[in-house]
Scaffold this motif. Structure first.
Motif, PDB file in Angstrom:
ATOM      1  N   ALA A 144       0.806  -1.261   0.153  1.00 37.24           N
ATOM      2  CA  ALA A 144      -0.099   0.054   0.147  1.00 37.24           C
ATOM      3  C   ALA A 144       0.753   1.224  -0.126  1.00 37.24           C
ATOM      4  CB  ALA A 144      -1.036   0.000   1.196  1.00 37.24           C
ATOM      5  N   VAL A 145       2.121   1.336   0.787  1.00 33.08           N
ATOM      6  CA  VAL A 145       2.942   2.225   0.609  1.00 33.08           C
ATOM      7  C   VAL A 145       3.721   2.271  -0.609  1.00 33.08           C
ATOM      8  CG1 VAL A 145       2.730   2.861   3.038  1.00 33.08           C
ATOM      9  CG2 VAL A 145       4.620   1.511   1.930  1.00 33.08           C
ATOM     10  N   GLY A 146       3.586   1.661  -1.675  1.00 33.60           N
ATOM     11  CA  GLY A 146       4.399   1.603  -2.799  1.00 33.60           C
ATOM     12  C   GLY A 146       5.537   0.592  -3.086  1.00 33.60           C
ATOM     13  N   ILE A 147       5.685  -0.312  -2.031  1.00 35.55           N
ATOM     14  CA  ILE A 147       6.724  -1.255  -2.344  1.00 35.55           C
ATOM     15  C   ILE A 147       6.296  -2.329  -2.906  1.00 35.55           C
ATOM     16  CG2 ILE A 147       8.476  -2.654  -1.271  1.00 35.55           C
ATOM     17  CD1 ILE A 147       8.362  -0.739   1.217  1.00 35.55           C
ATOM     18  N   ALA A 148       6.716  -2.448  -4.454  1.00 33.67           N
ATOM     19  CA  ALA A 148       6.155  -3.506  -5.327  1.00 33.67           C
ATOM     20  C   ALA A 148       6.413  -5.012  -4.899  1.00 33.67           C
ATOM     21  CB  ALA A 148       6.261  -3.105  -6.650  1.00 33.67           C
ATOM     22  N   ASN A 149       7.682  -5.180  -4.690  1.00 32.80           N
ATOM     23  CA  ASN A 149       7.988  -6.486  -4.277  1.00 32.80           C
ATOM     24  C   ASN A 149       8.427  -6.590  -2.917  1.00 32.80           C
ATOM     25  OD1 ASN A 149       7.734  -7.826  -6.787  1.00 32.80           O
ATOM     26  ND2 ASN A 149       9.411  -6.593  -7.732  1.00 32.80           N
ATOM     27  N   PRO A 150       7.556  -6.618  -1.888  1.00 31.94           N
ATOM     28  CA  PRO A 150       8.260  -6.910  -0.515  1.00 31.94           C
ATOM     29  C   PRO A 150       8.421  -8.137  -0.295  1.00 31.94           C
ATOM     30  CG  PRO A 150       5.580  -6.810  -0.726  1.00 31.94           C
ATOM     31  CD  PRO A 150       6.130  -6.660  -1.919  1.00 31.94           C
ATOM     32  N   PRO A 151       9.506  -8.124   0.784  1.00 32.56           N
ATOM     33  CA  PRO A 151      10.294  -9.581   1.022  1.00 32.56           C
ATOM     34  C   PRO A 151       9.257 -10.518   1.388  1.00 32.56           C
ATOM     35  CG  PRO A 151      11.071  -7.617   2.495  1.00 32.56           C
ATOM     36  CD  PRO A 151       9.809  -7.224   1.886  1.00 32.56           C
ATOM     37  N   GLU A 152       9.864 -11.745   1.251  1.00 32.00           N
ATOM     38  CA  GLU A 152       9.312 -12.951   1.637  1.00 32.00           C
ATOM     39  C   GLU A 152       9.119 -13.431   3.103  1.00 32.00           C
ATOM     40  OE1 GLU A 152       9.294 -15.965  -1.674  1.00 32.00           O
ATOM     41  OE2 GLU A 152       7.239 -14.746  -1.934  1.00 32.00           O
ATOM     42  N   TRP A 153       9.845 -12.408   3.897  1.00 34.86           N
ATOM     43  CA  TRP A 153       9.913 -12.998   5.199  1.00 34.86           C
ATOM     44  C   TRP A 153      10.417 -14.301   5.643  1.00 34.86           C
ATOM     45  CZ3 TRP A 153      11.187  -8.442   7.274  1.00 34.86           C
ATOM     46  CH2 TRP A 153      10.242  -7.154   6.625  1.00 34.86           C
ATOM     47  N   LEU A 154       9.501 -14.940   6.457  1.00 35.82           N
ATOM     48  CA  LEU A 154       9.717 -16.118   7.114  1.00 35.82           C
ATOM     49  C   LEU A 154      10.152 -17.265   5.824  1.00 35.82           C
ATOM     50  CD1 LEU A 154       7.338 -16.311   9.976  1.00 35.82           C
ATOM     51  CD2 LEU A 154       9.557 -15.552  10.109  1.00 35.82           C
ATOM     52  N   MET A 155       9.711 -16.969   4.620  1.00 37.88           N
ATOM     53  CA  MET A 155       9.934 -17.904   3.482  1.00 37.88           C
ATOM     54  C   MET A 155      11.244 -17.738   2.955  1.00 37.88           C
ATOM     55  SD  MET A 155       6.361 -19.226   2.377  1.00 37.88           S
ATOM     56  CE  MET A 155       5.159 -19.014   3.400  1.00 37.88           C
ATOM     57  N   SER A 157      15.511 -17.275   3.227  1.00 36.47           N
ATOM     58  CA  SER A 157      16.607 -17.288   3.952  1.00 36.47           C
ATOM     59  C   SER A 157      17.201 -15.907   4.246  1.00 36.47           C
ATOM     60  CB  SER A 157      17.579 -18.240   3.349  1.00 36.47           C
ATOM     61  OG  SER A 157      17.864 -18.026   2.205  1.00 36.47           O
ATOM     62  N   LYS A 158      16.940 -14.852   3.358  1.00 34.72           N
ATOM     63  CA  LYS A 158      17.566 -13.672   3.608  1.00 34.72           C
ATOM     64  C   LYS A 158      16.960 -12.725   4.504  1.00 34.72           C
ATOM     65  CE  LYS A 158      18.432 -10.488   0.372  1.00 34.72           C
ATOM     66  NZ  LYS A 158      17.950 -10.022  -1.093  1.00 34.72           N
ATOM     67  N   TRP A 159      15.515 -13.046   4.723  1.00 27.61           N
ATOM     68  CA  TRP A 159      14.733 -12.122   5.502  1.00 27.61           C
ATOM     69  C   TRP A 159      14.628 -12.631   6.825  1.00 27.61           C
ATOM     70  CZ3 TRP A 159      14.410  -6.943   4.432  1.00 27.61           C
ATOM     71  CH2 TRP A 159      14.905  -6.629   3.008  1.00 27.61           C
ATOM     72  N   ALA A 160      14.442 -14.149   6.827  1.00 30.42           N
ATOM     73  CA  ALA A 160      13.580 -14.593   8.282  1.00 30.42           C
ATOM     74  C   ALA A 160      14.328 -14.145   9.604  1.00 30.42           C
ATOM     75  CB  ALA A 160      13.775 -16.324   7.897  1.00 30.42           C
ATOM     76  N   LEU A 161      15.566 -14.154   9.718  1.00 34.27           N
ATOM     77  CA  LEU A 161      16.240 -13.662  10.781  1.00 34.27           C
ATOM     78  C   LEU A 161      15.756 -12.325  11.158  1.00 34.27           C
ATOM     79  CD1 LEU A 161      18.232 -14.922  13.074  1.00 34.27           C
ATOM     80  CD2 LEU A 161      20.031 -13.964  11.877  1.00 34.27           C
ATOM     81  N   LEU A 162      15.735 -11.458  10.158  1.00 31.54           N
ATOM     82  CA  LEU A 162      15.522 -10.070  10.686  1.00 31.54           C
ATOM     83  C   LEU A 162      13.761  -9.914  10.893  1.00 31.54           C
ATOM     84  CD1 LEU A 162      16.158  -7.006  10.293  1.00 31.54           C
ATOM     85  CD2 LEU A 162      14.806  -6.863   7.962  1.00 31.54           C
ATOM     86  N   ALA A 163      12.987 -10.921  10.291  1.00 29.25           N
ATOM     87  CA  ALA A 163      11.708 -10.865  10.915  1.00 29.25           C
ATOM     88  C   ALA A 163      11.573 -11.458  12.208  1.00 29.25           C
ATOM     89  CB  ALA A 163      10.561 -11.947   9.877  1.00 29.25           C
TER      90      ALA A 163
END
Lengths: 296, 281
Positions: A144-155, A157-163
């Motif tokens: 909604a704030v314009g980020i077209a490809n938000p991270p896949e978070w828990l799925m 391996s790059k973003w899960a730890l940050l989540a």
């Protein structure tokens, strides 16, 4: 034995009896395990009634060649480096803001503190759904704030730890906020008054009075958050199970898997000793530096 | 305080901006809980049709009925309540007894024992959980509530907290009671415990919350379904019903309600216990 000496010994009886239950529990469930754990770390003990063999330093040597263990240690350090400053910053901002308002104080304090007392398992389940890449509110907001490809978070391996760090910060900043708030409220009012006479504005007062006066409390919160960051388990267990791959496997989770899933108790005991040493070193640094940090 | 709140016009504007920012931040902090409640009141069909609609269109209470049969929820709830209450009561009594001895009575090697107990505050349980498990299973207490209860009864924090309270009471109180013919046991129960009730409430609420939410220790020690706690049940529930959002959220809401009640009753005790954490360091 003289009667005076006997009387003297007798005076110890009530105290000894009062302390006995706590002492017995401490001895059996904390002290013996501590000593036994160090012994265990030099054996190949496999759990329950399996016979253990003494293998010297083998566990410790394999530990530092063990990729899986080193990855979990690295992940834990990344977690610490993210969790500690984010939590402290948020806690400090919240404490200062809360100290500066007179409306709705109780509501603010309760809503910031509330996540801390709810169970890790419940909130890990909720956040697991919030972070769902397709249907979860987190990515809906990001889109909604314009980020077209938000991270896949828990799925991913790059973003899960940050989540996981985000959830941990959200859950615990309110607790540290209360400690800092108590610290801020303990700063003597006359310091601010003399600063005001010297023409200091709010920001200058914060930099030159609040921060230095708060430094012992900030230092304590720093140590508490670091120690806390080496105990993370529940969020990992519920949200990612250490995955994807090994990307969120942290120290206590690795110990748990090795001890209670693979039954490599001796090896897990060696990992526990490493954890113990890390915490002890942090505590010793605290003792060392504590006195130097009192700046007023 | 009133003096610092007499604000000029521009400061007043800043003040209201701060207030609004704080309100927004509070709502954001509480959002996961609001979403949890809202989702628990929706059907799965409704959820997947309009995932971006966060509010329920109608109140759907079926999830709250199904949760009791989907997993042995009542059993888990009862186990958790039983363990939390037993541990809280025993831990408080044991901590008070030993704290009273530290504060008011003669103990051999008092300082050594006290330092040992307090060193426990520094040492995370996680670093001894493996050998502790081994000790408990050698005692034949693995997979029993007794084993789980026993490992939770000693608390360095509790002893420290209660010692502070007992130390603040004047020694003359004990001396007067001894003159009146009370023995130490009577002094403890009839005089000291009632006077330390504020500290006891703080410790009790702290311990109860901790036990209600405990996850790793039950995961290690309790294996039979009949022994498991709510947190273990919720985790298993999540694994089995990954897609039943409504049902899952109804479960977490029900598991959180007791904590909300405890929190609303004992908010000031929580604050007190945190302030004590500050003191101890």
């Amino acid at each position: 034995m003289s009667s005076k000496r006997l009387l003297n010994l007798r005076s110890y009886i009530p105290g000894t009896l009062f302390i006995l239950p706590a002492f017995a529990l401490f001895a059996v469930f904390i002290f013996i395990p501590l000593v036994y754990g160090i012994y265990m770390s030099f054996t190949d003990y496999g759990g329950f009634n399996v016979k253990a063999n003494f293998i010297g330093l083998d566990n410790y040597i394999s530990l530092f060649k063990d990729d899986y263990f080193l990855v979990s240690l690295k992940n834990n350090l990344i977690y610490t480096v993210l969790f500690v400053p984010l939590t402290m910053l948020l806690a400090l901002l919240a404490a200062v803001a809360l100290n500066g308002v007179r409306h709705l104080r109780k509501f603010f304090r309760m809503s910031f503190y509330f996540p801390y007392i709810t169970s890790m398992v419940s909130i890990a389940i909720v956040w697991g759904l919030l972070f769902n890449p397709l249907s979860g509110p987190v990515n809906q907001i990001l889109k909604a704030v314009g980020i077209a490809n938000p991270p896949e978070w828990l799925m991913s391996s790059k973003w899960a730890l940050l989540a996981i760090v985000i959830v941990a910060v959200w859950k615990s900043f309110g607790y540290y906020m209360i400690i800092l708030l108590a610290g801020i409220q303990g700063i003597p009012e006359h310091l601010y008054e003399s600063a005001k006479l010297d023409g200091a504005n709010k920001f200058q007062q914060f930099i030159y009075i609040t921060l230095p006066s708060l430094s012992p409390t900030l230092f304590m919160v720093l140590i508490l958050t670091i120690i806390n960051s080496f105990q993370v388990f529940d969020l990992v267990s519920v949200m990612t199970d250490g995955g994807p791959g090994r990307s969120t496997n942290v120290l206590v989770f690795r110990i748990y898997q090795e001890a209670f899933i693979n039954y490599q108790m001796g090896y897990a005991a060696a990992m526990s000793t490493v954890l113990f040493i890390i915490i002890m070193v942090i505590s010793l640094i605290q003792f060392r530096l504590e006195k130097k940090w009192v700046t007023y | 305080m009133p003096e610092s709140f007499t604000l000029s016009k521009s400061n007043k504007l800043l003040y209201y901006i701060l207030l609004i920012a704080l309100i927004a931040f509070s709502v954001a902090t509480l959002f996961p809980f609001l979403w949890m409640i809202s989702t628990s009141l929706r059907t799965d069909v409704d959820l997947f049709k309009n995932p971006s609609n966060w509010f329920p269109t109608s109140l759907y209470l079926e999830n709250y009925k199904q949760v009791w049969t989907a997993i042995p929820f009542a059993q888990y709830f009862f186990n958790t309540l039983k363990l939390s209450v037993i541990i809280t009561v025993l831990q408080v009594v044991i901590c008070c007894m030993s704290a009273y001895a530290f504060a008011k009575l003669k103990i051999p090697f008092k300082n050594v024992v006290f330092i040992l107990f307090m060193a426990n505050l520094m040492m995370p349980w996680h670093s001894i959980m493996v050998p502790q498990f081994s000790v408990v299973s050698n005692l034949g207490l693995y997979n029993t509530h007794t084993g789980y209860i026993l490992i939770q009864l000693f608390s360095g924090f509790g002893i420290f907290l209660m010692r502070q309270f007992f130390m603040s009471l004047p020694d003359e109180l004990n001396e007067a009671a001894r003159v009146d013919g009370f023995n130490e046991w009577q002094i403890f129960w009839r005089i000291m415990i009632p006077l330390a009730s504020a500290g006891i409430s703080t410790l009790a609420i702290f311990t109860f919350t901790y036990m209600w939410n405990d996850y790793l220790a039950p995961l290690i020690y309790l294996n039979d379904d009949g022994l498991k706690t709510l947190q273990l049940g919720l985790k298993a529930f999540q694994t089995e019903h990954t897609m039943d959002y409504g049902l899952l959220m109804a479960g977490t809401v029900l598991a959180t309600i007791p904590m909300v009640i405890v929190f609303l009753i004992g908010e000031r005790f929580f604050i007190q216990s945190v302030a004590t954490t500050g003191m101890k360091n």
